[in-house]
Design a protein around this motif. Structure first.
Motif, short mmCIF file in Angstrom:
data_model
loop_
_atom_site.label_atom_id
_atom_site.label_comp_id
_atom_site.label_asym_id
_atom_site.label_seq_id
_atom_site.Cartn_x
_atom_site.Cartn_y
_atom_site.Cartn_z
N SER A 147 110.23 5.99 -107.68
CA SER A 147 111.06 6.66 -108.64
C SER A 147 111.79 8.38 -108.35
CB SER A 147 110.75 6.43 -110.27
OG SER A 147 111.35 7.02 -111.26
N GLN A 148 111.09 8.92 -107.94
CA GLN A 148 111.23 10.49 -107.91
C GLN A 148 112.26 10.18 -107.10
OE1 GLN A 148 107.09 11.95 -107.75
NE2 GLN A 148 107.42 13.17 -108.99
N ILE A 149 112.22 9.95 -105.60
CA ILE A 149 113.16 9.75 -104.93
C ILE A 149 114.69 9.52 -104.82
CG2 ILE A 149 113.15 9.16 -102.29
CD1 ILE A 149 110.44 9.26 -101.64
N PHE A 150 114.77 8.04 -105.71
CA PHE A 150 115.65 7.64 -106.20
C PHE A 150 116.41 9.09 -107.22
CE2 PHE A 150 117.92 5.28 -109.65
CZ PHE A 150 119.22 4.82 -108.17
N GLU A 151 115.44 9.06 -107.94
CA GLU A 151 116.47 10.24 -108.93
C GLU A 151 116.88 11.30 -107.96
OE1 GLU A 151 117.06 11.47 -112.63
OE2 GLU A 151 116.37 9.52 -112.47
N HIS A 168 97.11 5.56 -118.43
CA HIS A 168 96.76 5.68 -116.68
C HIS A 168 96.85 6.99 -116.89
CE1 HIS A 168 96.78 1.63 -115.53
NE2 HIS A 168 96.68 1.87 -116.20
N SER A 169 97.61 7.57 -117.52
CA SER A 169 97.60 9.02 -117.36
C SER A 169 97.24 10.15 -118.36
CB SER A 169 99.33 9.20 -117.98
OG SER A 169 99.38 9.31 -119.09
N LYS A 170 96.32 10.40 -118.12
CA LYS A 170 95.03 10.47 -119.06
C LYS A 170 93.70 10.52 -118.29
CE LYS A 170 92.86 8.51 -122.88
NZ LYS A 170 92.48 8.17 -124.13
N LEU A 171 93.79 9.34 -117.09
CA LEU A 171 92.82 8.87 -115.91
C LEU A 171 92.71 9.33 -114.92
CD1 LEU A 171 92.33 4.40 -117.52
CD2 LEU A 171 91.08 6.76 -118.72
N PHE A 172 93.58 8.61 -113.93
CA PHE A 172 94.12 9.73 -113.16
C PHE A 172 94.76 11.18 -112.40
CE2 PHE A 172 95.51 4.87 -113.10
CZ PHE A 172 93.81 4.66 -113.08
N ASP A 173 93.93 11.61 -111.97
CA ASP A 173 94.15 12.65 -111.31
C ASP A 173 95.45 13.27 -110.75
OD1 ASP A 173 91.80 13.87 -112.33
OD2 ASP A 173 90.86 13.33 -110.12
N ARG A 174 95.87 12.43 -109.61
CA ARG A 174 97.65 12.74 -109.45
C ARG A 174 98.40 12.92 -111.17
NH1 ARG A 174 97.88 8.82 -104.18
NH2 ARG A 174 97.13 7.47 -105.39
N ALA A 175 98.19 12.56 -110.95
CA ALA A 175 99.43 11.54 -112.55
C ALA A 175 99.22 12.94 -113.57
CB ALA A 175 99.23 10.18 -113.40
N LYS A 176 97.72 13.44 -113.70
CA LYS A 176 97.48 14.71 -114.87
C LYS A 176 97.90 15.67 -114.09
CE LYS A 176 93.28 13.31 -116.78
NZ LYS A 176 92.22 13.92 -116.41
N ALA A 177 98.46 16.05 -113.13
CA ALA A 177 98.82 17.20 -111.48
C ALA A 177 100.66 17.02 -111.78
CB ALA A 177 98.24 17.09 -110.41
N LEU A 178 100.95 15.83 -111.76
CA LEU A 178 102.44 15.75 -111.94
C LEU A 178 103.24 16.00 -113.18
CD1 LEU A 178 102.90 12.40 -109.19
CD2 LEU A 178 103.64 15.22 -108.70
N ILE A 179 102.17 16.10 -114.10
CA ILE A 179 103.11 15.99 -115.12
C ILE A 179 102.84 17.28 -116.27
CG2 ILE A 179 102.20 15.63 -117.92
CD1 ILE A 179 101.91 12.90 -117.38
N GLU A 180 101.52 18.27 -115.56
CA GLU A 180 101.62 19.85 -115.23
C GLU A 180 102.33 20.28 -114.39
OE1 GLU A 180 97.56 20.42 -114.20
OE2 GLU A 180 96.65 19.30 -116.11
N GLN A 181 102.83 19.85 -113.82
CA GLN A 181 103.89 20.57 -112.62
C GLN A 181 105.44 20.52 -113.51
OE1 GLN A 181 103.42 19.58 -109.27
NE2 GLN A 181 101.50 19.80 -108.86
N GLY A 182 105.26 18.97 -114.33
CA GLY A 182 107.11 18.92 -115.43
C GLY A 182 107.22 18.32 -114.13
N GLU A 183 107.13 17.64 -113.20
CA GLU A 183 107.52 16.31 -112.35
C GLU A 183 107.91 14.68 -113.05
OE1 GLU A 183 108.67 16.98 -109.60
OE2 GLU A 183 108.20 19.33 -109.34
N ILE A 184 107.01 14.89 -114.05
CA ILE A 184 107.32 13.92 -114.14
C ILE A 184 106.47 13.24 -115.55
CG2 ILE A 184 107.01 12.13 -112.47
CD1 ILE A 184 103.64 10.86 -112.85
N ILE A 185 106.62 12.91 -116.67
CA ILE A 185 106.43 12.66 -118.36
C ILE A 185 105.92 11.06 -118.64
CG2 ILE A 185 108.84 11.30 -118.96
CD1 ILE A 185 105.71 14.43 -120.46
N ASP A 186 104.61 11.33 -119.11
CA ASP A 186 104.56 9.97 -119.93
C ASP A 186 104.66 9.29 -121.34
OD1 ASP A 186 103.05 7.11 -120.28
OD2 ASP A 186 101.19 7.79 -119.99
#
Length: 537
Positions: free
Chosen positions: A295-299, A30-48
């Motif tokens: 998950s981010q908020i909890f982290e 899903h991380s390569k399908l959805f734009d919001r996931a792609k943006a967070l990965i590019e910003q280094g906020e999350i990883i798949d």
């Protein structure tokens, strides 16, 4: 043969849609399908980790959370249908065929089958032929894959083929199947790569009034998708894996194609069918996004934090500078040296209420909408069940899963007709070389979709037998599904033998009793002494 000029990816998508998108949706990419996931990965906020692995994930603590409801939507009916699919059975058992003398089992041979299978011990040519097709086609392996791919892609293809001299029913992806506009020409198009070269193998069949004309053609394809027919026989045989006499064929008396296409939920606008996951992309993205954000908020806020007075902090910094040369490396033992402010406070621990993080009820609502749109029972994924499980009867389970079972039964009916048509086409090919093989749509034995306890199964079967609505043989078979046919028939013989193990007197005069032993003469009416005196007189 309809000449093919081009074959591009755009033409495939135009005919069959972007089925690869729904494959990624099912597989969890899903991380390569959805734009919001792609943006967070590019910003280094999350990883798949599924997509990028552990190397890039080592400095990132928050993962991309994938709650793959799309996979559940596909897998639930697949599980029900697959476990209920049984073996093939003929409509024409040997004792119902009128001309039994026509079956010379000593010389019987079926093209496309092993001679060792059809020897003098053969007693049912028709059933053995179906068994051989089932083994060659490996239905036990393909049923699950077929039903999944049928839902994900929105369609599936079956075509009978001779492989190594044996007939089998082969299954193909929907994007190889094409119906031409003339309404009588059908093609299977395969892209084959040989090194840097690309070829297109076209298997075509044209329906006629009295015959079916088939052919195999190979085209070379350039980077633009333009095609040029290949004349080199060596390349043709390498690509098609066929002999010279198999490249072109005419089937007399056959008026419809051997290709069988099964669309999923077709419409007038889309006769090729549609994926079961169409329209679920946005809701699946929202589920993942909400869970990842939680998950981010909890982290960031879920870990305990310590606050100290200004004087304590300055003291800790001084000790750290003296000991380590930096002012931010604290030793927990240094906290024993501290001061108290005017209000008597020295050190406090702060932690947010993690139960307030996120919006799980919102996620549940989205998931519920996905299940409603795809006719999937909520209980089927146990998402809304309370903690702990309770014993349930088969009837209770049925009503909990009613919607999913109703959907699965409709799908199974369509899939069974698809398999029956494909097997009938295999029988048709075998009949061309052996007229003793009857062309038929076989029976496909169906089992229960839901598992029930052995006690419940035995009770229901015994009641059916006692009521006279089920034979003894079928009762034994249902009560012992893991036993062989030989064991079942021996058990039936034992039961029948124990029933009939009575002597002739019992059969004539009933079960044994004291009167039976005395030949049904009451002891009070006879006296042995009187009988002896009578004889002496």
């Amino acid at each position: 043969m309809a000449e093919l000029k081009t074959f591009t990816q755009e033409e495939i998508v135009e005919t069959h849609g972007d089925m690869f998108l729904y494959r990624d949706l099912y597989d969890g990419f899903h991380s390569k399908l959805f734009d919001r996931a792609k943006a967070l990965i590019e910003q280094g906020e999350i990883i798949d980790r599924i997509e990028y692995g552990d190397v890039k994930a080592q400095n990132v603590q928050t993962p991309y959370i994938v709650v793959n409801i799309s996979k559940m939507i596909v897998d639930i009916p697949t599980l029900f249908i697959t476990r209920s699919m049984g073996k093939l059975q003929t409509n024409y058992p040997i004792n119902e065929i009128e001309d039994d003398e026509d079956f010379n089992t000593d010389e019987q041979h079926i093209e496309g089958t092993n001679d060792d299978t059809f020897n003098s011990e053969l007693f049912d040519l028709q059933q053995e032929t179906l068994d051989q097709i089932e083994v060659n086609s490996n239905f036990s392996k393909w049923h699950g894959m077929n039903i999944k791919q049928w839902q994900i892609d929105g369609g599936i293809v079956a075509v009978p083929e001779f492989i190594n001299g044996q007939v089998k029913l082969s299954f193909k992806e929907r994007n190889v199947y094409y119906e031409l506009e003339d309404g009588k020409t059908y093609q299977l198009r395969y892209i084959v790569e040989r090194g840097d070269d690309k070829y297109v193998h076209v298997h075509e069949e044209v329906e006629g009034e009295t015959e079916l004309i088939g052919s195999h053609t190979v085209y070379s394809m350039d980077d633009n998708g333009d095609l040029i027919e290949v004349d080199d026989e060596e390349i043709i045989f390498d690509i098609t894996k066929l002999e010279r006499d198999q490249l072109h064929y005419i089937l007399k008396g056959r008026k419809r194609t051997l290709f069988v296409y099964l669309p999923y939920s077709p419409t007038f606008m889309n006769k090729y069918g549609r994926s079961v996951l169409i329209g679920q992309e946005g809701k699946q993205d929202e589920v993942n996004w909400t869970m990842t954000r939680s998950s981010q908020i909890f982290e960031r806020n879920g870990k305990p934090r310590i606050s100290v007075s200004k004087e304590v902090m300055e003291r800790l910094m001084d000790v750290s500078m003296e000991r380590y040369g930096v002012d931010n490396k604290f030793d927990h033992r240094d906290l024993e040296v501290t001061t108290i402010d005017e209000e008597g406070r020295s050190l406090e621990i702060h932690q947010i209420d993690i139960s307030k993080i996120g919006d799980i009820s919102y996620v549940k609502d989205i998931i519920k909408m996905m299940l409603m749109e795809t006719q999937t029972s909520e209980k089927a994924i146990d998402f809304f069940t309370s903690e702990g499980s309770q014993a349930q009867s088969g009837t209770a389970k049925f009503y909990d899963l009613f919607l999913s079972i109703m959907k699965a039964e409709q799908m199974r009916d369509e899939y069974i007709k698809f398999i029956q048509q494909g097997v009938e086409n295999c029988m048709w090919l075998l009949n061309q070389s052996n007229p003793d093989v009857i062309i038929e749509k076989p029976i496909i034995v169906q089992k229960d979709m839901m598992p029930v306890t052995s006690k419940e199964t035995s009770t229901l079967n015994n009641q059916s037998y006692a009521a006279g609505t089920q034979s003894l043989e079928q009762t034994v078979r249902n009560n012992n599904p893991d036993k062989s046919e030989e064991w079942i028939m021996e058990e039936v013989e034992k039961i029948e033998g124990e029933r009939t193990s009575q002597d002739s007197m019992s059969l004539l005069r009933g079960n044994m009793s004291g009167l039976n032993f005395n030949d049904n003469i009451d002891e009070e009416d006879t006296n042995p002494v009187d009988e002896e005196l009578k004889e002496m007189e």
